[in-house]
Design a protein around this motif. Sequence first.
Motif, PDB file in Angstrom:
ATOM      1  N   GLY A 135      46.616  55.911  57.163  1.00  0.00           N
ATOM      2  CA  GLY A 135      46.011  56.949  56.336  1.00  0.00           C
ATOM      3  C   GLY A 135      44.510  57.077  56.513  1.00  0.00           C
ATOM      4  O   GLY A 135      43.889  57.992  55.968  1.00  0.00           O
ATOM      5  N   GLU A 184      46.783  59.973  60.186  1.00  0.00           N
ATOM      6  CA  GLU A 184      46.073  60.953  59.349  1.00  0.00           C
ATOM      7  C   GLU A 184      45.151  61.834  60.178  1.00  0.00           C
ATOM      8  O   GLU A 184      45.063  63.045  59.955  1.00  0.00           O
ATOM      9  CB  GLU A 184      45.283  60.236  58.250  1.00  0.00           C
ATOM     10  N   ARG A 240      47.264  64.316  61.914  1.00  0.00           N
ATOM     11  CA  ARG A 240      47.753  65.329  60.975  1.00  0.00           C
ATOM     12  C   ARG A 240      46.678  66.375  60.717  1.00  0.00           C
ATOM     13  O   ARG A 240      46.942  67.579  60.724  1.00  0.00           O
ATOM     14  CB  ARG A 240      48.171  64.673  59.656  1.00  0.00           C
ATOM     15  N   GLN A 241      45.430  65.932  60.511  1.00  0.00           N
ATOM     16  CA  GLN A 241      44.350  66.879  60.241  1.00  0.00           C
ATOM     17  C   GLN A 241      44.033  67.759  61.447  1.00  0.00           C
ATOM     18  O   GLN A 241      43.573  68.878  61.286  1.00  0.00           O
ATOM     19  CB  GLN A 241      43.106  66.136  59.754  1.00  0.00           C
ATOM     20  N   LEU A 292      40.948  57.633  58.770  1.00  0.00           N
ATOM     21  CA  LEU A 292      40.516  58.444  59.910  1.00  0.00           C
ATOM     22  C   LEU A 292      39.897  57.517  60.949  1.00  0.00           C
ATOM     23  O   LEU A 292      38.681  57.385  61.055  1.00  0.00           O
ATOM     24  CB  LEU A 292      39.526  59.516  59.460  1.00  0.00           C
TER      25      LEU A 292
END
Length: 180
Positions: A101, A148, A151-152, A103
């Motif tokens: 989760g 994460e 995903r972003q 970055l």
Amino acid sequence: MTGYPDHPRGGRGTGHDGARFTLPVIVACLMLAASGGMQVACATARHGAPVGRHGARGGARRLPVMTHVPAHWRQHGLASWYGSGRQLGHATASGEMFDPGALTAAHRQLPFGTRILVHSRRTGRSVVVRVNDRGPYHGARIIDLSLEAARQLGMLGMGMTQVDLLPMLDDEEEVAGAPR
């Protein structure tokens, strides 16, 4: 002949089958010894280094880790993501526990703690990640992103995508953004 004990010959050959496989092995060993390749093969077995097509050792060349990132440094190439299973609960190369989760990213050369802007050429999105691991060591990839971060960037379904990497200066603060 099946090689099974209940076969009429009981798994024994006629005498010619063994020579068919032994002769090429002996010839290959003699050729290796005559060409000097035996030393390379033995050294590879001792040190676990892969041997290339022409006897070169080392496979993928590992570049040294940078002590600092020059302001003009840029990199372009393939990014992938990792962290959906095996890495959970394991320490990264920097010593911190892997967190899908967060970055974060893995890079072969950048110093740990370096913040870099990763811009996806396909989706147009950007995200700032912190390097806390080493890798990727597969193929021509330049960076592995956490779950994460991927995903972003909108790359979860793709697996890999073309990206631009830019170093972040200490006074710059940017988060994942919409397409430019």
